[in-house]
Design a protein around this motif. Structure first.
Motif, PDB file in Angstrom:
ATOM      1  N   UNK A 256      13.417  43.193  -6.866  1.00  0.00           N
ATOM      2  CA  UNK A 256      12.873  44.554  -5.906  1.00  0.00           C
ATOM      3  C   UNK A 256      14.021  45.597  -6.014  1.00  0.00           C
ATOM      4  N   UNK A 257      15.504  45.078  -6.277  1.00  0.00           N
ATOM      5  CA  UNK A 257      16.259  46.116  -6.494  1.00  0.00           C
ATOM      6  C   UNK A 257      16.387  46.947  -7.747  1.00  0.00           C
ATOM      7  N   UNK A 258      15.815  46.217  -8.807  1.00  0.00           N
ATOM      8  CA  UNK A 258      15.542  46.647 -10.059  1.00  0.00           C
ATOM      9  C   UNK A 258      14.476  47.895 -10.056  1.00  0.00           C
ATOM     10  N   UNK A 259      13.761  47.834  -9.294  1.00  0.00           N
ATOM     11  CA  UNK A 259      12.660  48.854  -9.109  1.00  0.00           C
ATOM     12  C   UNK A 259      13.029  50.051  -8.498  1.00  0.00           C
TER      13      UNK A 259
ATOM     14  N   UNK B 135      21.243  44.347 -13.386  1.00  0.00           N
ATOM     15  CA  UNK B 135      20.544  43.745 -14.807  1.00  0.00           C
ATOM     16  C   UNK B 135      21.191  42.589 -15.225  1.00  0.00           C
ATOM     17  N   UNK B 136      22.666  42.813 -15.160  1.00  0.00           N
ATOM     18  CA  UNK B 136      23.538  41.643 -15.656  1.00  0.00           C
ATOM     19  C   UNK B 136      23.356  40.304 -14.743  1.00  0.00           C
ATOM     20  N   UNK B 137      22.984  40.289 -13.415  1.00  0.00           N
ATOM     21  CA  UNK B 137      23.108  39.192 -12.798  1.00  0.00           C
ATOM     22  C   UNK B 137      21.636  38.780 -12.883  1.00  0.00           C
ATOM     23  N   UNK B 138      20.523  39.482 -13.058  1.00  0.00           N
ATOM     24  CA  UNK B 138      19.021  39.051 -13.525  1.00  0.00           C
ATOM     25  C   UNK B 138      19.246  38.044 -14.657  1.00  0.00           C
ATOM     26  N   UNK B 139      20.036  38.609 -15.843  1.00  0.00           N
ATOM     27  CA  UNK B 139      20.209  37.722 -16.963  1.00  0.00           C
ATOM     28  C   UNK B 139      20.924  36.572 -16.731  1.00  0.00           C
TER      29      UNK B 139
END
Length: 445
Positions: A348-351, A364-368
Motif C-alpha cells: 500500500x505504501x509503495x503505491x 522498497x528496501x524492506x519489500x526486498x
C-alpha cells in the motif's frame, strides 16, 4: 538471515527521522523530533516552574508574577482530557467522540461546549486540532487563531499552526511574529520566538530569545530545551545532555524535555536511556504518535515485536497517515511472522505518491528484505526471490546519487547473491520432492 534484519533496521531508523510525522504537511526532524509541543491540549506539560513554591520567590515582582500564574492555572487547568466548567457534558461528549468516532463529531460537540464557555481557548484549540487532522487548512487556521485571540498568553495554537505550515512556515514568519506581540507574558512570548526561529533554522535568534527568557526566569525549562536543541543541532551532544540533565531536576514532567532527551540519548547510543525518556514522555502525553513510534523502534531493536506492534497500532489510531509508523508496523509484523500483513502494508505504501525519496527507498528496501527472508504467501514459490532481486535493483536506482552508494551497493550485491543461491536451493528441493512423489506414485501403481 540475521544480518539482513539488522541492516533493514538501520534504514528503518533513518526513516524515523525523515518520514511524515503526526499532523504535519511535510515531516522532518527539524520540525518534529526536537521541538514540537504536545499534540493535544496538554497545557500542564508546558508549565515552566514549580508553582507550589510561590511564597519562596525572593523578588517581590517575581513573587507577584508567579502568584498570578498559579491563580490562572487553578482557574483554567486543562490537560486535554480534564475540564471543569459549565460545558462539562459537551466537553466530555466531544472527548468521547474524539477517541471513538473521530474528529467530525468532536468538532460539533466542542463547538457547543465553547458556546457555553466562550473564554476557554483550550476548547477552540481542540477544534483547530481536529480540523488540522481533517486536513481543512482554512478552518484549522481560523480556529487556532481564534483560540489564541481568546487568550493571547495561550500559545499552544501558534505552535501547532506553525508546524502545520510545514514548508510554508518562512512565508508566515512575519504574520506569526506580529501576532505573538499581543502576548503580554514576556516569558511565553520569547519561548515561542526561540522555538519559532529554531524551526526557521535561525539559531542565533533562537538562542537570543531563549536567553531573554532565562533573564526573566533562570530555571525556565522550555528555554533550556531550546538551547539544548541548538546544541544538538550543532553536534554538541554532551553540552545538550548537561543542559537537559539540569532542567530535568527542575521539572521532570515537561513533555518537550523528555521527548528531546529521548532523541538525544538515541543519538548518543544510549538506547536504554532513550527508552526511559520516551516512556516518561508517553506518561505525560500518551497520544503523540511520534513518541510511540520511537518506543516501537527501540522495542524492535531488542526483538520485542509485540510491544512495538502495540505502540504502532496506538499511534495509527491517532494518525492513520503516519507513514513512518505504518512502515514500522510492517516490520513488526514481519518479526511476528505475519508476513502477509507485512507485505500488504508495504505494498500500500509503495503505491503512494509524493513521498520523500528517503521514505520511498526505505519501503522498497524492506519489500526486498521481506521477500528474501520470508515465504510470504506460504506456497514455496521460487518467484519470491525474483521479486526480492527486483526490489533490490529498484532500491539501488533510487539511491544512486547518495554519498554512500558504493557501500550500499556492496551490501545489496550480497543480498542479490543470497537470493539467487536460495532460489537454486529451493528449485533443487522442489525437483527432488517432485521426483519422490513420482516414484511413490509409480510404486503404488
Amino acid at each position: 538471515m540475521k544480518i539482513l534484519k539488522h541492516f533493514a533496521f538501520l534504514l528503518l531508523i533513518l526513516l524515523v527521522f525523515t518520514a511524515c510525522s503526526t499532523t504535519q504537511k511535510k515531516g522532518s526532524e527539524k520540525e518534529t523530533s526536537e521541538e514540537r509541543p504536545a499534540d493535544t491540549a496538554d497545557t500542564a506539560s508546558q508549565e515552566e516552574e514549580d508553582l507550589s513554591e510561590v511564597e519562596e520567590a525572593a523578588d517581590p515582582k517575581e513573587k507577584k508574577r508567579r502568584k498570578e500564574r498559579k491563580e490562572k492555572k487553578e482557574i483554567s487547568y486543562f490537560d486535554g482530557n480534564t475540564y471543569r466548567g459549565p460545558a462539562l457534558k459537551e466537553f466530555m461528549d466531544g472527548l468521547g467522540n474524539y477517541f471513538s468516532d473521530g474528529c467530525e463529531k468532536s468538532v460539533q460537540t466542542w463547538k457547543s461546549a465553547l458556546d457555553k464557555d466562550k473564554k476557554r481557548p483550550e476548547i477552540a484549540f481542540n477544534i483547530g486540532l481536529c480540523y488540522e487532522r481533517l486536513k481543512d487548512d482554512k478552518k484549522m487556521k481560523e480556529w487556532y487563531i481564534r483560540a489564541f485571540n481568546i487568550d493571547s498568553n495561550f500559545l499552544k495554537p501558534l505552535y501547532n499552526y506553525s508546524l502545520a505550515l510545514g514548508d510554508r512556515l518562512p512565508k508566515e514568519k512575519d504574520f506569526l511574529v506580529k501576532l505573538v506581540e499581543k502576548t503580554e507574558d514576556v516569558v511565553e512570548k520569547n519561548n515561542f520566538l526561540a522555538w519559532l526561529y529554531f524551526n526557521l533554522n535561525d539559531l542565533a535568534l533562537s538562542e537570543k530569545h531563549a536567553k531573554m527568557v532565562l533573564k526573566e526566569d533562570e530555571q525556565n525549562v522550555d528555554a533550556v530545551v531550546s538551547l539544548a536543541s541548538i546544541y544538538r543541532r550543532n553536534g554538541m551532544l554532551e553540552l545538550a545532555d548537561m543542559a537537559l540533565s539540569t532542567a530535568e531536576q527542575w521539572d521532570e514532567n515537561n513533555f518537550r524535555l523528555q521527548r528531546l532527551y529521548g532523541f538525544l540519548a538515541y543519538d548518543m547510543g544510549r538506547k536504554g536511556k532513550a527508552t526511559e525518556h520516551f516512556r516518561k514522555a508517553v506518561r505525560i502525553n500518551p497520544e503523540l504518535p511520534e513518541v510511540r513510534n520511537m518506543l516501537a523502534v527501540l522495542a524492535m531493536e531488542i526483538e520485542d515485536y509485540n510491544t512495538a506492534k502495540d505502540h504502532l497500532e496506538f499511534a495509527l489510531r491517532i494518525n492513520p497517515e503516519f507513514i513512518s509508523a505504518r512502515t514500522n508496523l510492517a516490520i513488526a509484523f514481519k518479526g511476528l511472522g505475519k508476513y502477509k500483513e507485512s507485505r500488504d502494508i508495504l505494498a500500500e505504501l509503495e503505491k503512494l505518491q509524493n513521498l520523500p525519496p528517503k521514505t520511498v527507498s526505505t519501503i522498497i528496501f524492506n519489500l526486498g528484505i521481506l521477500y528474501l527472508d520470508a515465504d510470504v504467501d506460504g506456497d514455496r514459490q521460487v518467484e519470491r526471490f525474483d521479486k526480492a532481486v527486483d526490489y533490490f535493483n529498484k532500491y539501488l536506482a533510487l539511491i544512486k546519487r547518495e554519498s554512500n552508494f558504493r557501500q550500499q551497493k556492496a551490501l545489496i550485491d550480497e543480498y542479490v547473491k543470497e537470493a539467487n543461491n536460495e532460489k537454486k536451493r529451493l528449485e533443487l528441493f522442489l525437483r527432488t520432492q517432485e521426483r519422490m512423489r513420482a516414484r511413490q506414485k509409480a510404486a503404488e501403481e
